[in-house]
Motif scaffolding. Structure first.
Motif, PDB file in Angstrom:
ATOM      1  N   GLN A 149       0.802  -1.216   0.000  1.00  0.00           N
ATOM      2  CA  GLN A 149       0.000   0.000   0.000  1.00  0.00           C
ATOM      3  C   GLN A 149       0.841   1.275   0.000  1.00  0.00           C
ATOM      4  N   TRP A 150       2.137   1.160   0.123  1.00  0.00           N
ATOM      5  CA  TRP A 150       3.003   2.337   0.205  1.00  0.00           C
ATOM      6  C   TRP A 150       4.156   2.117  -0.765  1.00  0.00           C
ATOM      7  N   ILE A 151       4.111   2.779  -1.917  1.00  0.00           N
ATOM      8  CA  ILE A 151       5.172   2.675  -2.916  1.00  0.00           C
ATOM      9  C   ILE A 151       5.995   3.954  -2.857  1.00  0.00           C
ATOM     10  N   GLU A 152       7.297   3.791  -2.674  1.00  0.00           N
ATOM     11  CA  GLU A 152       8.180   4.936  -2.506  1.00  0.00           C
ATOM     12  C   GLU A 152       8.958   5.289  -3.763  1.00  0.00           C
ATOM     13  N   GLU A 153       9.326   4.277  -4.561  1.00  0.00           N
ATOM     14  CA  GLU A 153      10.274   4.582  -5.632  1.00  0.00           C
ATOM     15  C   GLU A 153      10.263   3.451  -6.652  1.00  0.00           C
ATOM     16  N   LEU A 154      10.706   3.778  -7.869  1.00  0.00           N
ATOM     17  CA  LEU A 154      10.898   2.794  -8.939  1.00  0.00           C
ATOM     18  C   LEU A 154      12.364   2.778  -9.337  1.00  0.00           C
ATOM     19  N   ARG A 155      12.872   1.583  -9.613  1.00  0.00           N
ATOM     20  CA  ARG A 155      14.254   1.423 -10.086  1.00  0.00           C
ATOM     21  C   ARG A 155      14.241   0.589 -11.363  1.00  0.00           C
ATOM     22  N   LEU A 162      11.907  -3.905 -13.827  1.00  0.00           N
ATOM     23  CA  LEU A 162      11.459  -2.741 -13.075  1.00  0.00           C
ATOM     24  C   LEU A 162      11.235  -3.162 -11.627  1.00  0.00           C
ATOM     25  N   LEU A 163      11.986  -2.562 -10.720  1.00  0.00           N
ATOM     26  CA  LEU A 163      11.871  -2.869  -9.302  1.00  0.00           C
ATOM     27  C   LEU A 163      11.016  -1.807  -8.620  1.00  0.00           C
ATOM     28  N   VAL A 164      10.084  -2.275  -7.834  1.00  0.00           N
ATOM     29  CA  VAL A 164       9.196  -1.387  -7.081  1.00  0.00           C
ATOM     30  C   VAL A 164       9.618  -1.436  -5.618  1.00  0.00           C
ATOM     31  N   LEU A 165       9.971  -0.282  -5.065  1.00  0.00           N
ATOM     32  CA  LEU A 165      10.398  -0.178  -3.671  1.00  0.00           C
ATOM     33  C   LEU A 165       9.267   0.423  -2.849  1.00  0.00           C
ATOM     34  N   GLY A 166       8.891  -0.264  -1.796  1.00  0.00           N
ATOM     35  CA  GLY A 166       7.796   0.224  -0.971  1.00  0.00           C
ATOM     36  C   GLY A 166       7.758  -0.473   0.366  1.00  0.00           C
ATOM     37  N   PHE A 167       6.639  -0.291   1.063  1.00  0.00           N
ATOM     38  CA  PHE A 167       6.487  -0.833   2.408  1.00  0.00           C
ATOM     39  C   PHE A 167       5.168  -1.585   2.509  1.00  0.00           C
ATOM     40  N   HIS A 168       5.251  -2.773   3.069  1.00  0.00           N
ATOM     41  CA  HIS A 168       4.091  -3.601   3.371  1.00  0.00           C
ATOM     42  C   HIS A 168       4.045  -3.782   4.885  1.00  0.00           C
ATOM     43  N   ALA A 169       3.073  -3.085   5.529  1.00  0.00           N
ATOM     44  CA  ALA A 169       3.009  -3.060   6.994  1.00  0.00           C
ATOM     45  C   ALA A 169       4.329  -2.488   7.524  1.00  0.00           C
ATOM     46  N   ASP A 170       5.073  -3.242   8.330  1.00  0.00           N
ATOM     47  CA  ASP A 170       6.339  -2.732   8.872  1.00  0.00           C
ATOM     48  C   ASP A 170       7.543  -3.329   8.165  1.00  0.00           C
ATOM     49  N   ASN A 171       7.364  -3.806   6.939  1.00  0.00           N
ATOM     50  CA  ASN A 171       8.451  -4.419   6.171  1.00  0.00           C
ATOM     51  C   ASN A 171       8.774  -3.583   4.942  1.00  0.00           C
ATOM     52  N   PRO A 187      12.229  -6.482   7.721  1.00  0.00           N
ATOM     53  CA  PRO A 187      11.503  -5.806   8.813  1.00  0.00           C
ATOM     54  C   PRO A 187      12.274  -4.561   9.274  1.00  0.00           C
ATOM     55  N   CYS A 188      11.634  -3.409   9.144  1.00  0.00           N
ATOM     56  CA  CYS A 188      12.301  -2.159   9.495  1.00  0.00           C
ATOM     57  C   CYS A 188      11.438  -1.257  10.364  1.00  0.00           C
ATOM     58  N   GLY A 189      10.167  -1.610  10.554  1.00  0.00           N
ATOM     59  CA  GLY A 189       9.289  -0.779  11.358  1.00  0.00           C
ATOM     60  C   GLY A 189       8.330   0.083  10.560  1.00  0.00           C
ATOM     61  N   GLY A 190       8.405   0.070   9.218  1.00  0.00           N
ATOM     62  CA  GLY A 190       7.498   0.865   8.396  1.00  0.00           C
ATOM     63  C   GLY A 190       8.199   1.972   7.654  1.00  0.00           C
ATOM     64  N   GLY A 191       7.404   2.756   6.906  1.00  0.00           N
ATOM     65  CA  GLY A 191       7.985   3.759   6.015  1.00  0.00           C
ATOM     66  C   GLY A 191       8.239   5.114   6.637  1.00  0.00           C
ATOM     67  N   HIS A 192       7.801   5.352   7.859  1.00  0.00           N
ATOM     68  CA  HIS A 192       7.994   6.669   8.480  1.00  0.00           C
ATOM     69  C   HIS A 192       9.386   6.772   9.099  1.00  0.00           C
ATOM     70  N   ARG A 193      10.399   6.740   8.271  1.00  0.00           N
ATOM     71  CA  ARG A 193      11.772   6.805   8.738  1.00  0.00           C
ATOM     72  C   ARG A 193      12.682   7.120   7.547  1.00  0.00           C
ATOM     73  N   SER A 194      13.903   7.511   7.856  1.00  0.00           N
ATOM     74  CA  SER A 194      14.903   7.716   6.808  1.00  0.00           C
ATOM     75  C   SER A 194      15.466   6.360   6.384  1.00  0.00           C
ATOM     76  N   TRP A 195      15.638   6.173   5.086  1.00  0.00           N
ATOM     77  CA  TRP A 195      16.142   4.893   4.576  1.00  0.00           C
ATOM     78  C   TRP A 195      16.809   5.130   3.229  1.00  0.00           C
TER      79      TRP A 195
END
Length: 638
Positions: A149-155, A162-171, A187-195
């Protein structure tokens, strides 16, 4: 901090802060000196840049702290979108805006690649766009996988993936468009962080901040031991199939292009080679939220794409199925010897329609019975011959058989990308399984209409009804022009003729015009029977305007033609029929004065047959050869 952000691009242009829209990402188009921005309200904006774009290449990599949306180590070759702190030049008002394209959660990235613009958002989708003049035009919407549900970037990788970078729950998830699977799930805790994520041929690394600590995941590159023996078409059974046509590719045999719809909620465009007997998926359409049960094809009304010329295939594709959803696309297929599949396929999403969304826009809906949200479209048929002098605009009309007992007619205005419900009827009072539209023309005096749009519908009680939908289509076209594309659905009226052809559901239906101007209507049923009737269209009595009258000239029934449901039937010639059944028999029938006589039977290998499609090819000596494709739990061409 604490104020609307100032977006600087390449150290030259400054986007002033706006109280109503906070810009979250941007990409620069050096070719036209244009800037594409995304904001927190999910909108995309296109801004002009007045000075020469020649400095863009020069200053692309010198900005301190500048970050491109796709780094050089990915081999993407994307145009950079850098942020800097140099002097700025003011931007003008936006040339184009797509409001709320990514919903209320905002746009996360904008990338330029190969002449296209890609945007991602926190709605779980990424969009492919292009510039048409100075306007942003959406070509397709992609939903990579369920739960992301959270897509951050395409590579874009060097090998074309085509790689889709995003977050699924806290992964944190890296999803591959080529293989359709998750490459990494960290597992990283979700998308509300610097990465940050980086990959190259030798290693991959993912770093993020969690609870004040900097965490690093690192993996050395490993050789891929997975070997694909056979490309998958769908994850579940195939419910429908249509042939688009054939594409000639230099150095290759003729490739047949098909579209299939499946219970896995996707439609697939694929190329099938008779020489190699291999099916190569070209692209997948994943806009449906439920199964794809029906497909229909029509010629487009708008101009073609300048990149494909006149040698390829260009068609409108309608797909429909569960949750009362219809999607419309423009498909452009042409030979491309450089690609792996030898065919290039471009998909442009034209319009969509869902009955529940249509219901929410109705006036006084509290006085009406709400439509069933589980309604399924069982069959589609494009109404032929609607682009004429009688109709002032190039509207396309589509008839649909619905599981809630209705026959619905939709209108498509491709230029405005609108798909509107224009007429409906609940005459059958039970699930409608099949619809088939056909056109009848007369040579009449000038003051009388010379063509009539007729529709045939079949239901689960074995009845086959025939409708004259000429007046509803004409009235709907006039109403659409006056109401600017939004009208209340009209009534289809009552059928001209109803025939009880079978004792139970009609699963297959086909209509063919004879050289004498009559119509052969063939149908197959759950009870294994085949029914054929010969119809004549005549003028009824009337002073102001002649009505339409149908006469049944001949009826032929063949009980127990198959040992199971007859799922496909085609009238190849007035004296030749083809039928296919769940008993895995493909039977050729000759129609004569005494009824139907079986000529030959072939066993095919697709179990649980769902549909049959046929076409003819003229050989070099003038002889006709008939081909058919069958789908179910597999796909087979004969």
């Amino acid at each position: 901090p604490g104020q609307a952000p100032w977006v600087r691009l390449m150290g030259r242009y400054l986007l002033p802060p706006c109280k109503q829209r906070w810009h979250t990402c941007a990409a620069f188009l050096p070719q036209g000196g244009l800037l594409v921005c995304g904001d927190r309200r999910g909108s995309l904006l296109l801004f002009p840049c007045s000075s020469s774009p020649g400095w863009a290449v020069e200053s692309a990599g010198i900005a301190d702290g500048g970050t491109s949306l796709v780094g050089e180590d990915t081999g993407s070759g994307s145009e950079p979108s850098c942020l800097s702190h140099k002097g700025a030049l003011p931007l003008e008002a936006p040339l184009s805006m797509l409001f709320g394209l990514h919903g209320k959660m905002g746009v996360t990235s904008v990338t330029c690649r190969g002449g296209y613009i890609y945007s991602t958002g926190r709605d779980g989708c990424f969009h492919q766009l292009r510039l048409q003049g100075q306007q942003l035009v959406v070509l397709r919407k992609h939903r990579p996988c369920k739960g992301l549900q959270w897509i951050e970037e395409l590579r874009f990788t060097p090998d074309g993936d085509l790689l889709v970078l995003g977050f699924h729950a806290d992964n944190f998830v890296v999803w591959s468009s080529r293989t359709g699977e998750n490459l990494h799930c960290i597992p990283c805790g979700g998308g509300h962080r610097s990465w940050s994520y980086c990959s190259n041929a030798s290693a991959e690394a993912f770093a993020f901040v969690k609870c004040g600590d900097v965490m690093l995941y690192h993996r050395e590159a490993e050789p891929c031991e997975q070997q694909v023996l056979l490309e998958s078409l769908h994850g579940r059974e195939i419910a429908c199939v249509r042939r688009l046509g054939a594409v000639e590719v230099p150095g290759h045999t003729t490739l047949n292009i098909f579209v299939t719809g499946s219970e896995d909620t996707t439609a697939c465009v694929l190329a099938l080679s008779e020489h190699s007997r291999a099916a190569m998926p070209l692209t997948r359409l994943s806009d449906h939220i439920s199964s794809v049960r029906a497909l229909a094809l029509a010629s487009p009304t708008g101009p073609g794409d300048e990149g494909f010329g006149d040698e390829g295939l260009c068609t409108l594709l309608f797909s429909a199925g569960g949750r009362a959803q219809i999607e419309c696309y423009r498909l452009l297929c042409a030979g491309d010897p450089a690609s792996e599949s030898a065919v290039a396929c471009q998909v442009i999403h034209v319009a969509s329609h869902r009955l529940d969304k249509h219901w929410e826009r109705k006036k006084n809906r509290h006085k009406l019975v709400k439509m069933d949200p589980e309604t399924r479209y069982m069959s589609l048929s494009v109404v032929p011959g609607t682009s004429s002098e009688q109709l002032p605009a190039p509207w396309k009309f589509l008839a649909a058989a619905c599981s809630d007992g209705s026959v619905r007619v939709f209108g498509l205005l491709e230029a405005a990308r609108k798909l509107v419900l224009v007429a409906e009827s609940f005459h059958h009072q039970r699930c409608v399984l099949k619809v088939e539209a056909f056109l009848h023309t007369w040579r009449l005096p000038q003051h009388l209409p010379s063509r009539r749009h007729l529709l045939c519908s079949a239901a689960t009680d074995g009845s086959v009804a025939f409708w004259d939908i000429t007046s509803p289509i004409t009235d709907a076209t006039d109403a659409l022009h006056q109401a600017e594309g939004e009208i209340q659905p009209l009534a289809l009226g009552t059928p001209l003729l109803t025939i009880m052809a079978h004792s139970c559901g009609v699963n297959s239906l086909h209509i063919r015009e004879t050289p004498e101007g009559q119509y052969l209507v063939a149908s197959g049923s759950d009870d294994g029977s085949i029914h054929i009737c010969l119809l004549e269209v005549a003028l009824g009595s009337g002073e102001a305007m002649a009505g339409t009258c149908l006469r049944v000239l001949e009826r032929v029934a063949r009980p127990c033609a198959h040992a199971a449901h007859v799922m496909g039937i085609r009238v190849l010639r007035p004296d030749l029929l083809l039928s296919a059944s769940v008993d895995q028999r493909l039977t050729l029938w000759r129609r004569g004065p005494g009824g139907l006589d079986a000529l030959s039977t072939t066993f095919f290998h697709v179990p649980d047959l769902a549909e049959l499609d046929c076409w003819e090819v003229a050989e070099a000596g003038g002889e006709l050869r008939y081909y058919c494709v069958l789908c179910g739990r597999g796909l087979e061409m004969l």
